[in-house]
Structure formats: C-alpha cells, structure tokens
Scaffold this active site. Structure first.
Site, PDB file in Angstrom:
ATOM      1  N   ALA A 264      -5.978  56.688  43.833  1.00  0.00           N
ATOM      2  CA  ALA A 264      -4.552  56.206  43.743  1.00  0.00           C
ATOM      3  C   ALA A 264      -3.635  57.521  44.178  1.00  0.00           C
ATOM      4  O   ALA A 264      -4.210  58.399  44.250  1.00  0.00           O
ATOM      5  CB  ALA A 264      -4.327  55.290  42.434  1.00  0.00           C
TER       6      ALA A 264
ATOM      7  N   LEU B 109      -4.459  59.418  36.556  1.00  0.00           N
ATOM      8  CA  LEU B 109      -4.304  58.436  37.815  1.00  0.00           C
ATOM      9  C   LEU B 109      -5.705  58.519  38.399  1.00  0.00           C
ATOM     10  O   LEU B 109      -6.186  59.165  38.875  1.00  0.00           O
ATOM     11  CB  LEU B 109      -3.141  58.889  38.449  1.00  0.00           C
ATOM     12  CG  LEU B 109      -2.875  57.713  39.832  1.00  0.00           C
ATOM     13  CD1 LEU B 109      -2.357  56.550  38.695  1.00  0.00           C
ATOM     14  CD2 LEU B 109      -1.438  58.184  40.270  1.00  0.00           C
ATOM     15  N   ASP B 110      -5.929  57.223  38.677  1.00  0.00           N
ATOM     16  CA  ASP B 110      -7.223  57.159  39.414  1.00  0.00           C
ATOM     17  C   ASP B 110      -7.494  57.820  40.824  1.00  0.00           C
ATOM     18  O   ASP B 110      -6.351  58.085  41.417  1.00  0.00           O
ATOM     19  CB  ASP B 110      -7.708  55.533  39.962  1.00  0.00           C
ATOM     20  CG  ASP B 110      -7.776  54.713  38.720  1.00  0.00           C
ATOM     21  OD1 ASP B 110      -8.126  55.183  37.500  1.00  0.00           O
ATOM     22  OD2 ASP B 110      -7.289  53.303  38.831  1.00  0.00           O
ATOM     23  N   GLN B 111      -8.516  58.519  40.983  1.00  0.00           N
ATOM     24  CA  GLN B 111      -8.543  59.292  42.167  1.00  0.00           C
ATOM     25  C   GLN B 111      -8.124  58.902  43.485  1.00  0.00           C
ATOM     26  O   GLN B 111      -7.342  59.520  44.126  1.00  0.00           O
ATOM     27  CB  GLN B 111     -10.087  59.888  42.356  1.00  0.00           C
ATOM     28  CG  GLN B 111     -10.371  61.059  43.266  1.00  0.00           C
ATOM     29  CD  GLN B 111     -11.699  61.573  43.113  1.00  0.00           C
ATOM     30  OE1 GLN B 111     -12.282  61.597  42.101  1.00  0.00           O
ATOM     31  NE2 GLN B 111     -12.180  61.991  44.382  1.00  0.00           N
TER      32      GLN B 111
END
Length: 314
Positions: free
Chosen positions: A139, A135-137
């Site tokens: 997010a 998961l994107d940092q």
C-alpha cells in the site's frame, strides 16, 4: 519467500565469530556476505536478532538465517517524502512496495531506517525513530513516526482508543453497493494472516470498516468491473480493509494474500510479467489526530495517485 535456515552451534564451534560460523555452515555464503547478513538483521541467535559481526556464538545456541536478507538494499533518501514535520513526530508519504519497519527477514530497506539515516545526515546524533502504526508493504500513503520518545505514549494511546481518523482510497473487484458497513470481528493467525472470526471465538477482536463508493463502477482489469471506494476505520486491525473487503465479496485489486490467486504463469507480488496489478490498490490519504503535546487538532492529507482519483477530486 524462502524458508529460513536453522541449525545448532556444536561444541567445536563454541566461541566462533558469527559471520565465520555462517560462512563455514552455508556453502553459498562468502565471509563478506555473511557479515552483510548480520549487519542487515537477517540472523538470529535464539529469538534475538543480532546485527554485530563481532558477536561470538556459544555451543548449543540455535542460529536462524534468512538468506533473502542479502537482497535487501537501503532505501534512497528520495523516498523519504515528508508531509509534516514537528519536533515530536513526522508524517511521511510511503511509496508502494516499501515496508514501514523491519521484517522478520531483514532490518534493511525500510522507511523507518531511511528516516533514521535522513536525520543522521541532518546532524541529529543517535536519532530516535518510533514506529507508531504500520501500513501494508504494497500500500501507499500516510505513515506517522515519533521522533521523540516522550510523544510515543500519547500517540499510541490515541490509536488504541481509536481516536485517530484514518481515510483510505481503495479499488476493489466487483460492483459493491454505494455504502457498505462491515462489522465482522477479526482474528489474527500465525505468519501474519488475518481472517474473519467465528462466532464466540475467544481471539476475536472487534473491527468496523465504513466503505463508500465515490464514482460509478468502471471496467478496469481484463474487463472485470472495478470500483473506487473511500474507506474509514473505526478500529485499526491488521489488514482490516483487505479482509473486510474480501469477506464482502469485493477483493482489493492487487491483493495476493486475500484476493484472487493468479495462475502460476502470471506475475508474483513484484509484478514480473503478465497484466495483473503489480501493487496493492490501497492508499492512506488522510490522517487526523490530536497533537501529542499541545492537544491541537492536526489534519493531514497525502496526494492521491492517479488510480485513486475520482471526478469529485478534480
């Protein structure tokens, strides 16, 4: 983010301990700092990350050093927030700003490392932690890790075959329609960037995102219209939601990579100064899949942060 320092080991340095070599070659590094860089995974010999301070170097080897690795600190155990625990896997609620797994610059300060340390504190000897998906940092929300290697194959197959249900809440700039389906194929570029692929591009990979507005558009950031969307993925490409939203003209709030670029006087990704968003307004709130060993349906939800709640959620 600074550029890495690279150099070759010369003949007179052959057989040196890696930290001693770093302390000699990089004036701003003490021997203690050099050892910390190595232990933190910020140093490479060739393409291999080296984390043993007792490693010796050989003449001609290429050394790569990411000095920003000194800034990385282990995560507090309080940030390991379990949503579900199972003998085969765990699901955590990731805080914004925390990387899921090691980056090129460091292996410290990641959720995977913090989970491994938590398991050690619970008495697990040499625990296994498998990163299933990222998961994107910037997010937040649900992330799954396997804690038994036997479960890895089954779970990864479900992701590869798009049989994992993933739902997100996302705030975007603009006034999107009530329902939006984006089927633009995506192409991964060097250095972690992604773009919409051109017609017939051989590296293009199919990507489908369904977006549904969950409340009327509100004025939120400096008078700009901002909409709250519910997003579901039929595929799981890197940065898929962010790139698809941007390609449709509705950039995700707080997205410095694909959204609006702030002026130099405004804050950076850490939100230092100014009034722009200091996080990525993207939250993974639902995860559904078949249990890797029993095959039973597992349906998990994470609490919604305030910015992601609509009236229908109350």
């Amino acid at each position: 983010m600074g550029r890495p320092l690279r150099f070759r080991v010369v003949d007179s340095e052959d057989g040196s301990l890696l930290p001693q070599l770093l302390a000699r070659r990089v004036p701003e590094l003490s021997l203690t700092d050099a050892k910390e860089l190595v232990r933190g995974g910020a140093v490479y010999l060739g393409h291999l990350r080296v984390r043993l301070p007792t490693m010796r170097v050989a003449s001609g080897e290429r050394v790569t050093v990411h000095l920003e690795g000194l800034e990385a600190r282990p995560l507090s155990s309080e940030l390991v927030r379990f949503v579900h625990r199972d003998p085969d896997f765990v699901v955590l609620d990731k805080p914004p700003g925390v990387p899921v797994a090691q980056t090129r610059q460091t292996a410290r300060g990641t959720l995977a490392e913090a989970l491994r340390r938590t398991l050690v504190d619970e008495g697990v000897v040499r625990p296994y932690v498998g990163v299933v998906h990222r998961l994107d940092q910037g997010a937040s929300g649900l992330v799954m890790f396997t804690v038994r290697s036997v479960a890895n194959k089954s779970v990864h197959r479900q992701f590869a075959e798009h049989r994992i249900e993933r739902r997100y809440r996302v705030r975007v700039v603009g006034e999107p329609p009530a329902v939006l389906r984006c089927e633009a194929p995506l192409c991964e570029l060097p250095h972690g960037r992604v773009r919409v692929a051109q017609s017939g591009e051989p590296r293009a990979r199919p990507a489908v995102t369904e977006l549904r507005r969950v409340e009327p558009v509100l004025g939120e950031v400096e008078g700009r219209a901002a909409a709250l969307l519910d997003a579901s993925l039929e595929t799981g490409r890197t940065h898929q939601i962010r790139v698809h939203c941007q390609s449709e003209g509705f950039a995700v709030l707080g997205d410095r990579k694909y959204g609006e670029r702030p002026p130099a006087s405004e804050p950076d990704d850490r939100g230092e100064g100014g009034s722009e968003p200091s996080r990525l307004f993207l939250h993974a709130y639902r995860l559904g899949f078949a249990h890797p060993t029993t095959g039973e349906r597992v349906d998990l939800r994470a609490p919604l942060p305030d910015w992601a709640r609509a009236r229908e959620d109350e």
